[in-house]
Design an enzyme around this catalytic site. Structure first.
Site, PDB file in Angstrom:
ATOM      1  N   SER A   1      74.034  42.149  44.368  1.00  0.00           N
ATOM      2  CA  SER A   1      74.105  43.666  44.627  1.00  0.00           C
ATOM      3  C   SER A   1      73.680  44.137  42.985  1.00  0.00           C
ATOM      4  O   SER A   1      74.131  44.042  42.160  1.00  0.00           O
ATOM      5  CB  SER A   1      75.638  44.157  44.654  1.00  0.00           C
ATOM      6  OG  SER A   1      75.707  45.531  44.524  1.00  0.00           O
TER       7      SER A   1
ATOM      8  N   ASP B   1      67.022  46.732  52.069  1.00  0.00           N
ATOM      9  CA  ASP B   1      66.863  48.392  52.715  1.00  0.00           C
ATOM     10  C   ASP B   1      65.595  48.394  53.473  1.00  0.00           C
ATOM     11  O   ASP B   1      65.478  49.632  54.327  1.00  0.00           O
ATOM     12  CB  ASP B   1      66.610  49.396  51.597  1.00  0.00           C
ATOM     13  CG  ASP B   1      68.070  49.559  50.459  1.00  0.00           C
ATOM     14  OD1 ASP B   1      68.941  49.094  51.122  1.00  0.00           O
ATOM     15  OD2 ASP B   1      67.642  50.077  49.329  1.00  0.00           O
TER      16      ASP B   1
ATOM     17  N   LYS C   1      76.650  49.181  54.261  1.00  0.00           N
ATOM     18  CA  LYS C   1      75.812  50.371  53.839  1.00  0.00           C
ATOM     19  C   LYS C   1      76.279  51.679  54.539  1.00  0.00           C
ATOM     20  O   LYS C   1      77.218  51.665  54.668  1.00  0.00           O
ATOM     21  CB  LYS C   1      74.355  49.878  54.168  1.00  0.00           C
ATOM     22  CG  LYS C   1      73.901  48.780  53.612  1.00  0.00           C
ATOM     23  CD  LYS C   1      73.746  48.957  52.161  1.00  0.00           C
ATOM     24  CE  LYS C   1      73.029  47.518  51.538  1.00  0.00           C
ATOM     25  NZ  LYS C   1      73.145  47.501  49.895  1.00  0.00           N
TER      26      LYS C   1
ATOM     27  N   ARG D   1      68.288  55.701  56.702  1.00  0.00           N
ATOM     28  CA  ARG D   1      67.355  54.630  57.024  1.00  0.00           C
ATOM     29  C   ARG D   1      67.498  54.498  58.658  1.00  0.00           C
ATOM     30  O   ARG D   1      66.471  53.839  59.285  1.00  0.00           O
ATOM     31  CB  ARG D   1      67.662  53.414  56.322  1.00  0.00           C
ATOM     32  CG  ARG D   1      67.177  53.543  54.745  1.00  0.00           C
ATOM     33  CD  ARG D   1      67.082  52.297  54.258  1.00  0.00           C
ATOM     34  NE  ARG D   1      67.324  52.626  52.623  1.00  0.00           N
ATOM     35  CZ  ARG D   1      66.734  53.554  51.872  1.00  0.00           C
ATOM     36  NH1 ARG D   1      65.535  53.864  52.176  1.00  0.00           N
ATOM     37  NH2 ARG D   1      67.105  53.472  50.517  1.00  0.00           N
TER      38      ARG D   1
HETATM   39  C1  S3P Z   1      70.536  49.989  45.394  1.00  0.00           C
HETATM   40  C2  S3P Z   1      70.803  48.665  45.639  1.00  0.00           C
HETATM   41  C3  S3P Z   1      71.079  48.197  47.014  1.00  0.00           C
HETATM   42  C4  S3P Z   1      70.357  48.912  47.950  1.00  0.00           C
HETATM   43  C5  S3P Z   1      70.702  50.613  47.774  1.00  0.00           C
HETATM   44  C6  S3P Z   1      70.322  50.938  46.522  1.00  0.00           C
HETATM   45  C7  S3P Z   1      70.441  50.107  43.666  1.00  0.00           C
HETATM   46  O1  S3P Z   1      72.550  48.179  47.095  1.00  0.00           O
HETATM   47  O2  S3P Z   1      71.011  48.878  49.345  1.00  0.00           O
HETATM   48  O3  S3P Z   1      70.061  51.357  48.837  1.00  0.00           O
HETATM   49  O4  S3P Z   1      69.918  51.360  43.611  1.00  0.00           O
HETATM   50  O5  S3P Z   1      70.942  49.448  43.017  1.00  0.00           O
HETATM   51  P1  S3P Z   1      73.530  46.905  46.688  1.00  0.00           P
HETATM   52  O6  S3P Z   1      73.367  47.018  45.168  1.00  0.00           O
HETATM   53  O7  S3P Z   1      74.839  47.342  47.159  1.00  0.00           O
HETATM   54  O8  S3P Z   1      73.023  45.746  47.351  1.00  0.00           O
END
Ligand code: S3P
Length: 428
Positions: free
Chosen positions: A168, A316, A342, A388
């Protein structure tokens, strides 16, 4: 929950055209937050226009950060070593997980108690993944069963070594932002590399960041200098046009000035596996975010398998890819349990949305299978308040035999205001 309005999508034979997409959401959040910590005036052009990045600016303004907006340019006067102001009430992060988790990392070091809230979707999303490391660093955090509302009482922080359970970038970023103001050097190791926008942005603002494989480290007490920057187009928004081009015979789409950070572009390899012709021109700059032009032309519709190790690089883009799979040769995805936490439960919501158009989709606990080789009929698909999802169903609808209504189409405003106008401009 963003769920207003509906949109009708007509079938298209092909998509063609050259376009730009709104500024990158992930990069814009980070530039705004680091600008708020820097000592002086930062100017950010092509700031992401969606509701999520407005939420970040709203929270920073409520913390006493001076922000001026003019068109897509944002000027932020950073607080430097001065603490933020105590906000008049809870900070509302709206639908934005990135606002919440990254801001938690910043607030952990502020001598304030601040409550973060969000909409119904954000209030269901897991926060323990940031609460645990930030608490170990010294912050006091009260949450509602590991979710929002959550109150963060900042404190003098100590550095930690942290290993993330789930890949993450939001957790990595929260820990790095807290580490920037902790005593000692904070280290974070992830099982798979996630987007590295925070690392790149910290360096741009003048901080040293160590990277050794999937371990990132930051020394506490570093000062940030203000910057001037422009945000590249959001690859995750461009993904919908790239996927549409890969799906529909005769298509040719070119997206200009889009972010091409390799931690974000795994989709391109998958499109090639499906048979698409992909051309990329990167204007590389080691100090900043790579950006450039991507062109995708239809070339085939081979069945796809997305392996667990690929998931962090296209998390994403999986909704968009599912639309391609439904129009083409099908796809199996595993190791993507994160999709369930999400903006919606993206596995269930995607399955329901695509089935409503006539696709055959099986759900797994950590993924899904979309059958290929079926002509979609069209129908009414619910975006489930998820930007999305709305866009993925709209792309699938282009290849259906009849019209499709996207219920809750206004959700696209979270990352891509103007999505449906762009759809009209490329659909033939
Ligand atoms: C993001 C990280 C991702 C992604 C989100 C944006 C970011 O989430 O899915 O749309 O800007 O750091 P996670 O860190 O929960 O995987």
């Amino acid at each position: 929950m963003v769920s207003f309005g509906s949109a009708v999508v007509h079938p298209a034979r092909t998509v063609r055209g050259r376009l730009r997409v709104p500024g990158d959401k992930s990069i814009a959040h980070r530039l705004a937050m680091l600008a708020a910590l820097a000592g002086g005036r930062s100017a950010i052009r092509q700031y992401a226009p969606g509701a999520d990045c407005r939420s970040t600016l709203g929270c920073l303004a409520a913390l006493g950060v001076a922000i001026e907006r003019g068109g897509d340019a944002v000027t932020i006067i950073g607080r430097g070593s001065f603490p933020f102001r105590s906000p008049a009430g809870p900070l509302d992060a709206g639908n934005s997980g990135t606002t919440t988790r990254l801001l938690a990392g910043i607030l952990a070091a502020e001598p304030l108690a601040v409550t973060l809230t969000g909409d119904a979707s954000l209030s269901r999303r897991p926060m323990r993944r940031v609460i645990d490391p930030l608490t170990r660093m010294g912050a006091r955090i009260d949450s509602t069963g590991g979710c929002l509302p959550m109150t963060i009482a900042g404190a003098p922080l100590r550095a930690i070594d942290h290993r993330t359970d789930v890949p993450s970038a939001q957790v990595k970023s929260a820990v790095l932002l807290a580490g920037l103001r902790a005593s000692g050097t904070t280290r974070l190791t992830e099982s798979h590399q996630t987007r590295n926008h925070t690392e790149l942005a910290l360096r741009r603002f003048g901080a040293a960041v160590g990277v050794d494989g999937t371990t990132v480290s930051v020394r506490g007490g570093q000062r940030l200098e203000p910057i001037e920057a422009s945000v590249p187009g959001d690859f995750s928004s461009a993904a919908f046009w790239l996927v549409a081009a890969a799906a529909l015979p005769g298509s040719d789409i070119l997206v200009e000035d889009v972010g091409l950070n390799p931690t974000r572009t795994a989709l391109l390899g998958v499109l090639e596996r499906a048979g698409a012709r992909v051309d990329v021109q990167v204007e590389a700059d080691a100090e900043t975010e790579p950006r450039g032009t991507v062109r995708v032309r239809h070339g085939g519709s081979a069945p796809l398998v997305v392996a667990p190790g690929e998931v962090p690089g296209l998390i994403d883009e999986l909704p968009a890819l599912a639309a391609l799979a439904a129009l083409g040769g099908g796809m199996t995805v595993t190791g993507a349990g994160e999709l369930r936490v999400k903006e919606s439960d993206r596995i269930s919501a995607l399955a329901a949305g695509l089935r409503a158009l006539g696709a055959s989709v099986d759900e797994y606990p950590d993924g899904f299978h979309v059958s290929g080789g079926r002509r979609l009929a069209g129908g009414a698909a619910d975006a489930c308040g998820d930007h999305r999802l709305a866009m993925a169903c709209a792309i699938a609808a282009l290849g259906a035999a009849g019209d499709t209504t996207i219920l809750g189409a206004g959700a696209v405003d979270v990352s891509y205001p103007g999505f449906f106008a762009a759809l009209d401009s490329v659909a033939r």
